[in-house]
Design an enzyme around this catalytic site. Structure first.
Site, PDB file in Angstrom:
ATOM      1  N   THR A  35       0.994  -1.285  -0.183  1.00 37.07           N
ATOM      2  CA  THR A  35      -0.058   0.093   0.110  1.00 37.07           C
ATOM      3  C   THR A  35       0.980   1.209  -0.076  1.00 37.07           C
ATOM      4  O   THR A  35       2.165   0.966   0.067  1.00 37.07           O
ATOM      5  CB  THR A  35      -0.857   0.185   1.026  1.00 37.07           C
TER       6      THR A  35
ATOM      7  N   VAL B  31       7.591  -2.368   7.191  1.00 38.74           N
ATOM      8  CA  VAL B  31       7.375  -0.752   7.208  1.00 38.74           C
ATOM      9  C   VAL B  31       7.903  -0.225   6.033  1.00 38.74           C
ATOM     10  O   VAL B  31       9.091  -0.697   5.551  1.00 38.74           O
ATOM     11  CB  VAL B  31       8.127  -0.325   8.260  1.00 38.74           C
ATOM     12  N   LYS B  32       7.201   0.535   5.221  1.00 40.80           N
ATOM     13  CA  LYS B  32       7.549   1.236   3.977  1.00 40.80           C
ATOM     14  C   LYS B  32       8.186   2.220   4.651  1.00 40.80           C
ATOM     15  O   LYS B  32       7.410   3.198   4.937  1.00 40.80           O
ATOM     16  CB  LYS B  32       6.534   1.393   2.990  1.00 40.80           C
ATOM     17  N   VAL B  33       9.441   2.919   3.961  1.00 41.68           N
ATOM     18  CA  VAL B  33      10.180   4.022   4.327  1.00 41.68           C
ATOM     19  C   VAL B  33      10.648   4.532   3.324  1.00 41.68           C
ATOM     20  O   VAL B  33      11.119   3.965   2.282  1.00 41.68           O
ATOM     21  CB  VAL B  33      11.162   3.637   5.438  1.00 41.68           C
TER      22      VAL B  33
ATOM     23  N   ALA C  39       3.152  -1.124   4.651  1.00 39.32           N
ATOM     24  CA  ALA C  39       2.236   0.054   5.136  1.00 39.32           C
ATOM     25  C   ALA C  39       3.423   1.281   5.341  1.00 39.32           C
ATOM     26  O   ALA C  39       4.459   0.796   5.975  1.00 39.32           O
ATOM     27  CB  ALA C  39       1.543  -0.372   6.495  1.00 39.32           C
TER      28      ALA C  39
END
Ligand code: E4P
Length: 230
Positions: free
Chosen positions: A27, A82-84, A56
């Protein structure tokens, strides 16, 4: 190459998950902003449907905020990645989160040098956006190929994730280049189903079979006598 779905829509994940081809999802803030309802519940539902990695994204610009949001997103499900976003603060947050055992997908990576830094910071996935490169007339296959070739000899564990997929050919290019994952929007996944010869072939088989009704009766009898699967 594993296939993820690139969406914030639970309904779309439900539809495509039924095909049995999805290994995960991604996402992003733009995708979640298109959907009604609680984004946390949507992420949890997608995690439950796929039982695989679901990215996310954090939205803070500073390291402390990124780490705080990343840890919070991880409480939603063990499947959350965790999308960074790529930047100096993002690298530092990636190092902190990955050192604590939280998997990170470093996103908005557009060059082999950025990919090297992301991998060294501990990212599990490095997301290269094909469509957005092509949009500015930079050959996405060149860049993606460069990223794969740059990371491989170093023995890094980061997986190359082809993102911003706009059409089925992007998927084929990503697979040929050796990407571990492509994240694909629902409309492109549906396009991948289609081929005129498949449709014509199915129509021909059906018509030929129906031209001999006794064959249909034979198959119905076979099905009726077969053991029902547990
Ligand atoms: C996925 O991780 C990305 O956020 C997404 O593929 C971006 O796609 P877009 O360029 O079509 O917005």
């Amino acid at each position: 190459m594993r296939i993820f779905i690139d969406t914030g829509s639970v309904a779309e994940v439900e539809e495509v998950a039924a095909w049995g081809v999805l290994a995960g999802a991604t996402t992003n803030p733009s995708l979640l902003a298109k959907e009604e309802g609680d984004p946390g519940q949507a992420i949890q539902r997608i995690c439950a449907l796929l039982a695989g990695p679901v990215s996310a994204e954090v939205v803070s610009a500073d390291v402390a905020g990124m780490v705080r949001e990343g840890r919070a997103l991880r409480t939603l499900s063990e499947h959350v990645v965790v999308k960074v976003p790529f930047c100096a603060a993002g690298l530092q947050a990636t190092r902190e989160l990955s050192a604590d055992g939280h998997p990170v997908n470093m996103t908005l990576v557009f060059s082999p040098t950025q990919a090297l830094l992301a991998a060294q910071a501990g990212a599990s996935y490095v997301s290269c956006f094909m469509g957005r490169l092509d949009d500015i007339s930079v050959d996405s296959s060149e860049v993606l190929g460069g990223i794969v070739a740059t990371l491989r000899p170093g023995g890094v564990t980061a997986q190359v994730l082809a993102a911003s997929i706009r059409h089925p050919e992007h998927v084929v290019v990503a697979a040929r280049l050796g990407c571990e994952v492509a994240t694909i929007p629902g409309p492109v996944l549906r396009q991948m189903l289609e081929h005129p010869l498949t449709a014509a072939g199915t129509e021909r088989f059906t018509a030929d079979w129906q031209s001999r009704p006794e064959l249909g009766a034979w198959l119905d009898g076979l099905v009726a006598g077969a053991p029902v699967a547990a």
